[in-house]
Design an enzyme around this catalytic site. Structure first.
Site, PDB file in Angstrom:
ATOM      1  N   CYS A   4     -40.054  82.697   8.992  1.00 45.31           N
ATOM      2  CA  CYS A   4     -38.779  83.246   8.514  1.00 45.31           C
ATOM      3  C   CYS A   4     -37.590  82.636   9.237  1.00 45.31           C
ATOM      4  O   CYS A   4     -36.444  82.776   8.777  1.00 45.31           O
ATOM      5  CB  CYS A   4     -38.746  84.769   8.704  1.00 45.31           C
ATOM      6  N   ASP A  21     -32.147  73.820  48.441  1.00 40.40           N
ATOM      7  CA  ASP A  21     -30.948  73.938  49.263  1.00 40.40           C
ATOM      8  C   ASP A  21     -31.324  74.800  50.464  1.00 40.40           C
ATOM      9  O   ASP A  21     -32.350  75.480  50.449  1.00 40.40           O
ATOM     10  CB  ASP A  21     -29.833  74.584  48.440  1.00 40.40           C
ATOM     11  N   ASP A  53     -28.107  77.680  45.126  1.00 34.84           N
ATOM     12  CA  ASP A  53     -27.288  78.833  44.765  1.00 34.84           C
ATOM     13  C   ASP A  53     -25.789  78.583  44.850  1.00 34.84           C
ATOM     14  O   ASP A  53     -24.999  79.427  44.430  1.00 34.84           O
ATOM     15  CB  ASP A  53     -27.627  80.015  45.682  1.00 34.84           C
ATOM     16  N   ASP A  59     -24.418  72.888  44.781  1.00 31.94           N
ATOM     17  CA  ASP A  59     -25.732  72.640  44.177  1.00 31.94           C
ATOM     18  C   ASP A  59     -25.652  72.462  42.663  1.00 31.94           C
ATOM     19  O   ASP A  59     -26.616  72.000  42.040  1.00 31.94           O
ATOM     20  CB  ASP A  59     -26.686  73.802  44.474  1.00 31.94           C
ATOM     21  N   CYS A 106     -42.402  87.020  10.566  1.00 29.35           N
ATOM     22  CA  CYS A 106     -43.204  85.840  10.875  1.00 29.35           C
ATOM     23  C   CYS A 106     -42.304  84.710  11.342  1.00 29.35           C
ATOM     24  O   CYS A 106     -41.102  84.671  11.053  1.00 29.35           O
ATOM     25  CB  CYS A 106     -44.025  85.388   9.668  1.00 29.35           C
TER      26      CYS A 106
END
Length: 752
Positions: free
Chosen positions: A39, A444, A625, A629, A36
Site C-alpha cells: 500500500c 570523542d 556529542d 563532532d 500491507c
C-alpha cells in the site's frame, strides 16, 4: 470524531496542521485500510501527485501518513478526498484514537479467528468421516449430507471471518488496483464456490475444509502482525501519552478554547488544571503548584513552581491551577523528540525493504496472471474444467506474496523495538544497514567517553556556609553541572525566589546579600588560576563580597572500558579523536587500552581523519556529542550521539541513546548485524518458497488445503524468524541528580 470531550466535535482539519521551522506546513493523517507494505507506493503516490505537496511518507506500522506542503495553503481535505477515491479512509492522526482503533481491530481479528477456527475444527471432523468412508463403503447420500453440513458451517463463518480480506480487496477493486488481499479473497471465494458446485453435483470431494483452514492460517498471521505492531508502538505511545491530545488555550478575552496540542504556538497562554499533564513547555505567568517531573527529567522529588518558573511538557500538575505562556510548542520537547525518533525508526525503509515492497506490489498481478495461465494451460492439455479450476485455485493461494511483503518490515519493526527498549532511537531510514557494516569505531572524549562527576572535587577547600549556599542555588538550576554541586550541599531546600538566567547562572537573595552561582562573568569574578585542565569544569559562587571556585572533574563513563573491550572482541578497531589537549586524552586512552588516539584536533581534523579511515576501506562509526563532532558525525559511515548532545550533533547522528552508559553502542551494532542476517534469510526463504511451491501447484500436485497450509506457514515462518531480532537488552536508564540536570540542560539548549 465521536467520543471526544464536549466542544471537540467542531474541530476541523486545519487545527491539526503545524508550521515547521522552515515555514513549510505539515499534517499527520491516520489511514484506515493500509494493512500491507504494497500500500505504501499507492498511498504515497496518490497524495504526492496533489498540487503543492512536497512529500508524503507512510508509516505502515502505525498507519500514519505525514504530508508536507511546499508553499501556499495546505489543503488537508484534498488529501482525504484523494485517498477516499483510492479506497482508503483518512482522518487526522490522534494517538488516543489510533490506540482505540488498534485495540478494536485486534478484538475484531480475534473474533474472526475464533469463528474461523470453530468452523475449521468442526468441518475437519466431518471431512475425516468422508475421507475414511472414501476407502470403505460410504454411500452418496451420507457423503452429500456431510458436505451440506460442512457448507452450513463454513459459508456463514467465512462470510464473517473473511471480512478483513474481503473489505480490503473490494476497496482496491473500486479504486482499480490490486492489493495482496485480492488473491486471498479470490482464492477463498473460488474454493467455496467450487465446493458448493461439487456438493450440488454429488461429487466425491469438496473443499470447505481447505477454505476454513486457509482463513485460520491467514487470520493467525494477521493477529500476530497486529500484536507485533501494538507491542512495538507501546513504548512510543507511552511517551506520547505524557502529553494530552488537547489543551485549554486562553484567547485574548480570557475565554477557554479547546485545541489540539499540535495547534499550540509559542506565546499563547494555556490553562493547566490540577491533575492534568502540562501540554507544552512554558513559563508560569500566574498560579502556584507543584509538578511531578519524574517522567521527564528523572527527578523523583516534586518541584514547587510559581510565577516565572519553567514547566516542561509531560509534567503532572499537582494541587494548583497554572496559567502558562508557551515557549516551545508542538514538537520541541524531549518527549516529542523521543516519539519522533521512534516513528522514524518504524517508518524506516531501507534498500532491502524497498526491494521487498516493490517485489510485492509487482507480484500481486503476477499471481493472478499465473493462476489464469494455469487454468488455460490445463484446459488446452485436455484436462476437465474441474481439475483445471482446482489447480488454478491452488496456484492462486500458494503464491500469495504475504511472506515476501513481511520479510523485511517484520525484521525492521522487531529490531527497532529491541533498540528502543535498549535506550536507542533510530534517526535515519537506512541506519540498521549501515550499522551492520561497521568495522571501526571512533569516539570523542569529553561528553562521550567522560562525564562530569557527581561531586565537587575541591569541596573540602570551600567554606561550608558558601558550599551550602551553592547547593541551594544549584537546586534551582538546569545547568548540567548543577547536580554535582547540589549533591555536595547539606541543605536540600532551594531558595524560594531563585531565578535562572539561561547561559549565565542562577541567583537568589540569601540573607542580607544576593548570591549567584554560574560563570565567572555572571558572578563578577576575576580568576587568574590555570584553566587548561581539560578534565575540570569550573562554576563560581559569589555571596556578597565572598566568592569561591567549584571544580567538577570529568570521569570515564562507568562502562567505557567494558564497551571498548566488547567492540574489540567483535573484531572492530577503536580510535579516540578529541579536541582536548593531548595531556588530557593520553590517560583516558591508556585506561581504555586504545593505541590509536589523537588530541587537540579541530572539527576539520576529525572529519579528515574519518575520511582517511574510509579511504583505507574502513566503515567508520563516529560517536560524539559536541559541535566539533558534528562534521565527523555527518561524514562517517554511521553515527551515534547521546540524547543530551547538542542539536547539531543529534541531527547528524543515525541514532541517539539514553543513559550514562556506552553499552547502547555495542547493542546497536549487535542488533543491526543480526537484523541484516534475518532480512537476508527472510528474503531468500520467500524466494525459495515460491520457486519450489509455484511449479508444484502449476503441475497440479497441490490441493487447495495444502496450498493454504503452505502459504500461511511461510508467512508465519517469516514473522517467527523476525522475532529473533528482539534479543533481550537492558536500557541504561538516566537516573538521579546527574540525569535530571542533563535532561534539563537539553531543554535549556532548546530554542524557545
Amino acid at each position: 470524531m465521536s467520543g471526544l470531550e464536549p466542544g471537540l466535535e467542531a474541530l476541523d482539519l486545519t487545527h491539526f496542521i503545524r508550521r515547521d521551522d522552515d515555514g513549510a506546513l505539515t499534517m499527520d493523517f491516520a489511514i484506515e485500510g493500509s494493512d500491507c507494505a504494497a500500500c505504501i507506493d499507492d498511498i504515497e503516490g496518490a497524495v504526492g501527485d496533489l498540487a503543492g505537496v512536497a512529500s508524503a511518507r507512510l508509516n505502515v506500522a502505525s498507519r500514519r501518513l505525514s504530508v508536507r506542503w511546499r508553499d501556499g495553503e495546505a489543503r488537508a481535505q484534498a488529501v482525504v478526498e484523494r485517498l477516499a477515491a483510492r479506497g482508503y479512509r483518512a482522518h487526522a492522526f490522534e494517538m488516543r484514537r489510533l490506540e482505540s482503533d488498534d485495540q478494536e481491530r485486534m478484538r475484531f481479528l480475534l473474533r474472526c479467528l475464533a469463528v474461523a477456527a470453530f468452523a475449521m475444527m468442526n468441518v475437519m471432523l466431518l471431512s475425516v468421516a468422508v475421507w475414511s468412508g472414501a476407502v470403505s463403503d460410504i454411500d452418496r447420500e451420507t457423503r452429500d449430507f456431510f458436505h451440506w453440513v460442512s457448507a452450513i458451517l463454513v459459508l456463514p463463518a467465512a462470510a464473517y471471518a473473511g471480512q478483513p480480506f474481503f473489505r480490503n480487496a473490494l476497496a482496491g477493486l473500486r479504486a482499480r488496483r490490486l492489493n495482496m488481499d485480492a488473491p486471498i479473497s479470490l482464492g477463498v471465494v473460488l474454493a467455496l464456490g467450487m465446493s458448493l458446485y461439487e456438493t450440488w453435483t454429488h461429487a466425491a470431494h469438496a473443499y470447505f475444509d481447505s477454505a476454513a483452514m486457509l482463513l485460520v492460517f491467514l487470520l493467525a498471521g494477521r493477529v500476530l502482525d497486529q500484536a507485533m505492531r501494538l507491542k512495538m508502538r507501546a513504548a512510543a505511545a507511552n511517551i506520547a501519552a505524557l502529553k494530552g491530545d488537547y489543551a485549554q488555550r486562553l484567547d485574548d478575552g480570557g475565554e477557554i478554547v479547546v485545541v489540539p496540542v499540535a495547534a499550540l504556538r509559542s506565546g499563547e497562554r494555556v490553562l493547566v488544571r490540577p491533575g492534568e499533564r502540562v501540554p507544552a513547555d512554558g513559563l508560569v505567568i500566574s498560579g502556584a503548584s507543584d509538578l511531578d517531573e519524574s517522567v521527564v527529567t528523572g527527578e523523583t522529588q516534586r518541584r514547587s513552581v510559581e510565577t516565572g518558573a519553567q514547566a516542561w511538557a509531560g509534567s503532572l500538575n499537582g494541587a494548583g491551577a497554572l496559567t502558562l505562556r508557551v515557549t516551545a510548542a508542538g514538537e520541541s520537547s524531549l518527549i516529542d523528540e523521543a516519539r519522533r525518533l521512534m516513528d522514524r525508526a518504524l517508518e524506516a525503509r531501507s534498500r532491502y525493504r524497498l526491494l521487498a515492497d516493490r517485489a510485492a506490489s509487482v507480484y500481486s498481478p503476477f499471481v493472478h496472471l499465473t493462476a489464469a495461465c494455469t487454468l488455460g494451460l490445463w484446459l488446452l492439455l485436455g484436462a476437465d474444467a474441474h481439475f483445471a479450476l482446482i489447480t488454478a485455485i491452488s496456484v492462486l493461494i500458494i503464491t500469495c506474496p504475504c511472506a515476501l511483503a513481511l520479510a523485511v518490515p517484520a525484521v525492521q519493526v522487531v529490531a527497532s523495538g529491541a533498540l528502543f527498549r535498549a535506550g536507542l532511537y533510530l534517526n535515519a531510514p537506512d541506519a540498521l544497514e549501515r550499522l551492520s557494516e561497521i568495522d571501526h569505531v571512533v569516539f570523542d572524549k569529553t561528553g562521550t567517553l567522560t562525564l562530569p562527576m557527581k561531586r565537587v572535587a575541591n569541596a573540602c577547600e570551600i567554606a561550608p556556609d558558601l558550599l551550602a549556599v551553592a547547593g541551594r542555588l544549584a537546586r534551582s538550576s538546569r545547568h548540567p553541572l548543577a547536580g554535582a554541586v547540589a549533591a555536595c550541599a547539606p541543605v536540600q531546600e532551594p531558595f524560594p525566589d531563585a531565578r535562572e538566567e539561561t547561559g549565565a547562572g542562577v541567583r537568589a537573595q540569601a540573607g542580607a546579600a544576593e548570591a549567584r552561582l554560574g560563570s565567572a562573568a555572571f558572578c563578577g569574578v576575576e580568576d587568574d588560576r590555570a584553566t587548561q585542565d581539560a578534565d575540570v569544569s569550573a562554576l563560581y559562587l559569589r555571596h556578597g563580597a565572598r566568592w569561591a571556585r567549584l571544580e567538577i572533574r570529568h570521569a570515564l563513563r562507568a562502562d567505557a572500558a567494558a564497551t571498548v573491550a566488547q567492540l574489540r572482541a567483535r573484531g572492530l578497531g577503536v580510535s579516540i579523536l578529541s579536541g582536548d589537549r593531548e595531556a588530557a586524552v593520553a590517560p583516558v586512552a591508556a585506561r581504555l587500552g586504545v593505541e590509536d588516539w589523537r588530541g587537540g584536533v579541530t572539527p576539520q581534523d576529525k572529519i579528515l581523519a574519518v575520511q582517511a579511515l574510509a579511504r583505507q576501506g574502513r566503515r567508520v562509526l563516529m560517536v560524539g556529542d559536541g559541535l566539533n563532532d558534528a562534521p565527523a558525525l555527518a561524514g562517517a559511515h554511521a553515527a551515534l550521539s547521546p540524547i543530551d548532545a547538542v542539536e547539531m550533533a543529534r541531527a547528524g547522528a543515525d541514532a541517539v541513546f539514553l543513559g550514562d552508559g556506552l553499552q547502547p553502542v555495542v547493542t546497536a551494532l549487535d542488533v543491526a548485524r543480526k537484523a541484516r542476517m534475518l532480512m537476508r534469510q527472510n528474503l531468500w526463504a520467500s524466494v525459495l518458497y515460491n520457486v519450489i511451491a509455484a511449479p508444484l501447484a502449476v503441475a497440479g500436485l497441490v490441493t487447495p488445503l495444502i496450498a493454504a497450509a503452505a502459504m500461511s506457514g511461510s508467512s508465519i515462518l517469516v514473522v517467527v524468524n523476525a522475532l529473533r531480532a528482539r534479543a533481550p537488552q537492558k536500557a541504561a536508564p538516566a537516573t538521579g541528580a546527574r540525569s535530571s540536570a542533563r535532561m534539563r540542560g537539553k531543554f535549556a539548549r532548546s530554542p524557545a
